[in-house]
Motif scaffolding. Sequence first.
Motif, PDB file in Angstrom:
ATOM      1  N   ALA A 109      13.549 -11.658 -11.477  1.00 37.44           N
ATOM      2  CA  ALA A 109      13.819 -11.512 -10.048  1.00 37.44           C
ATOM      3  C   ALA A 109      14.495 -10.174  -9.753  1.00 37.44           C
ATOM      4  CB  ALA A 109      14.695 -12.665  -9.565  1.00 37.44           C
ATOM      5  N   ARG A 110      15.421  -9.760 -10.622  1.00 38.06           N
ATOM      6  CA  ARG A 110      16.097  -8.474 -10.429  1.00 38.06           C
ATOM      7  C   ARG A 110      15.128  -7.302 -10.611  1.00 38.06           C
ATOM      8  NH1 ARG A 110      20.980  -8.138 -14.326  1.00 38.06           N
ATOM      9  NH2 ARG A 110      21.131  -6.098 -13.303  1.00 38.06           N
ATOM     10  N   VAL A 111      14.227  -7.414 -11.616  1.00 39.32           N
ATOM     11  CA  VAL A 111      13.255  -6.346 -11.853  1.00 39.32           C
ATOM     12  C   VAL A 111      12.295  -6.230 -10.670  1.00 39.32           C
ATOM     13  CG1 VAL A 111      11.290  -5.660 -13.288  1.00 39.32           C
ATOM     14  CG2 VAL A 111      13.395  -6.466 -14.369  1.00 39.32           C
ATOM     15  N   GLU A 112      11.836  -7.342 -10.164  1.00 37.91           N
ATOM     16  CA  GLU A 112      10.921  -7.305  -9.015  1.00 37.91           C
ATOM     17  C   GLU A 112      11.604  -6.731  -7.777  1.00 37.91           C
ATOM     18  OE1 GLU A 112       7.762 -10.297  -6.747  1.00 37.91           O
ATOM     19  OE2 GLU A 112       9.231 -11.079  -8.186  1.00 37.91           O
ATOM     20  N   GLU A 113      12.846  -7.097  -7.587  1.00 40.29           N
ATOM     21  CA  GLU A 113      13.586  -6.549  -6.446  1.00 40.29           C
ATOM     22  C   GLU A 113      13.795  -5.048  -6.595  1.00 40.29           C
ATOM     23  OE1 GLU A 113      17.895  -7.233  -4.165  1.00 40.29           O
ATOM     24  OE2 GLU A 113      17.332  -8.434  -5.912  1.00 40.29           O
ATOM     25  N   ALA A 114      14.090  -4.605  -7.834  1.00 40.53           N
ATOM     26  CA  ALA A 114      14.284  -3.174  -8.074  1.00 40.53           C
ATOM     27  C   ALA A 114      12.993  -2.399  -7.875  1.00 40.53           C
ATOM     28  CB  ALA A 114      14.817  -2.955  -9.488  1.00 40.53           C
ATOM     29  N   LEU A 115      11.867  -2.976  -8.288  1.00 37.66           N
ATOM     30  CA  LEU A 115      10.581  -2.314  -8.085  1.00 37.66           C
ATOM     31  C   LEU A 115      10.286  -2.137  -6.599  1.00 37.66           C
ATOM     32  CD1 LEU A 115       8.338  -4.044 -10.792  1.00 37.66           C
ATOM     33  CD2 LEU A 115       8.960  -1.623 -10.708  1.00 37.66           C
ATOM     34  N   THR A 139      11.963  -2.895 -21.006  1.00 41.41           N
ATOM     35  CA  THR A 139      12.206  -1.451 -20.950  1.00 41.41           C
ATOM     36  C   THR A 139      11.036  -0.687 -21.570  1.00 41.41           C
ATOM     37  OG1 THR A 139      14.597  -1.822 -21.093  1.00 41.41           O
ATOM     38  CG2 THR A 139      13.795   0.390 -21.594  1.00 41.41           C
ATOM     39  N   GLN A 140      10.555  -1.142 -22.717  1.00 44.48           N
ATOM     40  CA  GLN A 140       9.425  -0.485 -23.364  1.00 44.48           C
ATOM     41  C   GLN A 140       8.167  -0.568 -22.516  1.00 44.48           C
ATOM     42  OE1 GLN A 140       9.503   1.306 -26.231  1.00 44.48           O
ATOM     43  NE2 GLN A 140      11.727   0.972 -26.218  1.00 44.48           N
ATOM     44  N   GLY A 141       7.951  -1.701 -21.880  1.00 51.69           N
ATOM     45  CA  GLY A 141       6.768  -1.825 -21.021  1.00 51.69           C
ATOM     46  C   GLY A 141       6.841  -0.928 -19.798  1.00 51.69           C
ATOM     47  N   LEU A 142       8.028  -0.845 -19.175  1.00 51.31           N
ATOM     48  CA  LEU A 142       8.179  -0.001 -17.983  1.00 51.31           C
ATOM     49  C   LEU A 142       8.045   1.481 -18.323  1.00 51.31           C
ATOM     50  CD1 LEU A 142      11.160  -1.864 -16.266  1.00 51.31           C
ATOM     51  CD2 LEU A 142       8.760  -1.853 -15.527  1.00 51.31           C
ATOM     52  N   MET A 143       8.425   1.859 -19.535  1.00 51.89           N
ATOM     53  CA  MET A 143       8.300   3.263 -19.935  1.00 51.89           C
ATOM     54  C   MET A 143       6.834   3.688 -20.054  1.00 51.89           C
ATOM     55  SD  MET A 143      11.373   3.505 -22.792  1.00 51.89           S
ATOM     56  CE  MET A 143      10.942   5.172 -23.259  1.00 51.89           C
ATOM     57  N   ARG A 144       5.920   2.742 -20.274  1.00 52.83           N
ATOM     58  CA  ARG A 144       4.489   3.051 -20.375  1.00 52.83           C
ATOM     59  C   ARG A 144       3.745   2.721 -19.086  1.00 52.83           C
ATOM     60  NH1 ARG A 144       2.722   3.727 -25.670  1.00 52.83           N
ATOM     61  NH2 ARG A 144       4.474   4.546 -26.871  1.00 52.83           N
ATOM     62  N   ILE A 255       4.413 -11.896 -19.942  1.00 57.64           N
ATOM     63  CA  ILE A 255       3.268 -12.179 -19.067  1.00 57.64           C
ATOM     64  C   ILE A 255       3.674 -12.055 -17.595  1.00 57.64           C
ATOM     65  CG2 ILE A 255       1.634 -13.968 -18.361  1.00 57.64           C
ATOM     66  CD1 ILE A 255       1.753 -15.017 -21.254  1.00 57.64           C
ATOM     67  N   SER A 256       4.850 -12.565 -17.279  1.00 60.26           N
ATOM     68  CA  SER A 256       5.327 -12.483 -15.889  1.00 60.26           C
ATOM     69  C   SER A 256       5.577 -11.035 -15.484  1.00 60.26           C
ATOM     70  CB  SER A 256       6.611 -13.302 -15.737  1.00 60.26           C
ATOM     71  OG  SER A 256       6.389 -14.659 -16.039  1.00 60.26           O
ATOM     72  N   LEU A 257       6.093 -10.217 -16.425  1.00 57.18           N
ATOM     73  CA  LEU A 257       6.339  -8.798 -16.113  1.00 57.18           C
ATOM     74  C   LEU A 257       5.027  -8.075 -15.824  1.00 57.18           C
ATOM     75  CD1 LEU A 257       8.250  -6.357 -15.934  1.00 57.18           C
ATOM     76  CD2 LEU A 257       7.863  -6.013 -18.399  1.00 57.18           C
ATOM     77  N   VAL A 258       3.997  -8.334 -16.616  1.00 60.66           N
ATOM     78  CA  VAL A 258       2.702  -7.691 -16.385  1.00 60.66           C
ATOM     79  C   VAL A 258       2.159  -8.084 -15.010  1.00 60.66           C
ATOM     80  CG1 VAL A 258       0.312  -7.546 -17.169  1.00 60.66           C
ATOM     81  CG2 VAL A 258       2.181  -7.482 -18.834  1.00 60.66           C
ATOM     82  N   ASP A 259       2.298  -9.338 -14.656  1.00 62.69           N
ATOM     83  CA  ASP A 259       1.835  -9.786 -13.332  1.00 62.69           C
ATOM     84  C   ASP A 259       2.607  -9.077 -12.217  1.00 62.69           C
ATOM     85  OD1 ASP A 259       0.075 -11.493 -14.582  1.00 62.69           O
ATOM     86  OD2 ASP A 259       1.413 -13.244 -14.456  1.00 62.69           O
ATOM     87  N   ILE A 260       3.909  -8.899 -12.412  1.00 61.97           N
ATOM     88  CA  ILE A 260       4.716  -8.213 -11.390  1.00 61.97           C
ATOM     89  C   ILE A 260       4.283  -6.750 -11.259  1.00 61.97           C
ATOM     90  CG2 ILE A 260       7.041  -7.410 -10.844  1.00 61.97           C
ATOM     91  CD1 ILE A 260       8.093  -9.997 -12.077  1.00 61.97           C
ATOM     92  N   LEU A 261       4.019  -6.101 -12.417  1.00 64.94           N
ATOM     93  CA  LEU A 261       3.610  -4.701 -12.378  1.00 64.94           C
ATOM     94  C   LEU A 261       2.245  -4.544 -11.717  1.00 64.94           C
ATOM     95  CD1 LEU A 261       4.751  -3.498 -15.929  1.00 64.94           C
ATOM     96  CD2 LEU A 261       5.847  -3.061 -13.730  1.00 64.94           C
ATOM     97  N   VAL A 262       1.345  -5.463 -12.011  1.00 70.27           N
ATOM     98  CA  VAL A 262       0.027  -5.412 -11.374  1.00 70.27           C
ATOM     99  C   VAL A 262       0.176  -5.594  -9.860  1.00 70.27           C
ATOM    100  CG1 VAL A 262      -2.196  -6.584 -11.147  1.00 70.27           C
ATOM    101  CG2 VAL A 262      -1.223  -6.154 -13.401  1.00 70.27           C
TER     102      VAL A 262
END
Length: 268
Positions: A109-115, A139-144, A255-262
């Motif tokens: 929730a914090r990552v999605e809000e920050a995005l 962190t590694q995923g966001l760096m790529r 998996i949830s992080l990838v969905d948020i990034l997409v």
Amino acid sequence: MKKLIALFMLSGILMFPVTTKAQDADQDAADTTEIVEQAAPTPAAPVVIDDEIIEEDKGFHQVIKEKFIEGDPTYMSPVLICLILGLAVAIERIITLNLSTTNTKKLLARVEEALEQGGIEAAKDVTKSTKGPVASIFTQGLMRYTEGIDMVEKSIIAYGSVEMGRLEKGLVWISLFISLAPMLGFMGTVIGMIGAFDAIEAAGDISPSLVAGGIKIALLTTVAGLIVAIILQLFYNYCVSKIDSLVNDMEDASISLVDILVKHKLTK
């Protein structure tokens, strides 16, 4: 005749006080004897020392110490060292695993809000300030992120394997001590039985007093090794279950992080 009856009655009247006084005297004597018997101190009962009662009064620490000495410190010391080292590694792993636990829902929730508010850099700041393997994977995923979603997924998978290896660090030593402690106990058993048979051979006769010492050492070392293995096995299973829980959290969160990034990339 009247004089004879009067004389008989007079003698009875005179005898009655004498008899009453005699009975009173006997009663007083009996009461005095009873009082003396009650006042006399009861002789102390003999104190009987019961070996079983003494054993029950001994503390747990004292009993363990006696059994350790009876089992021969030469064979019991290696088993004790396995217990100490195994517990040290297990406690360190338990503390580390508990500190690695992260509230993934709150972090997502914090990552999605920050995005939404500050973009990728703001999301990186959130993950970097959070401890735990899940945050490190994020962190590694966001760096790529700039290289595409496919690279983000590959980075998460690769770094997830690294984090899993860190979580399992030290478990091999606990497993070693679980296997080693019973072996050392059985070695003490074999050596104790060899000593018992040597005593029988030297004496030329089978006597319980000759065999008892070697068999006692054998049994105590075996029991000690099994107890150590049981204790360490409980800690090992707890660590394994904790690691499995963390790995499942990492996979679900990834998996949830990838969905948020997409979603963020599509709405950007």
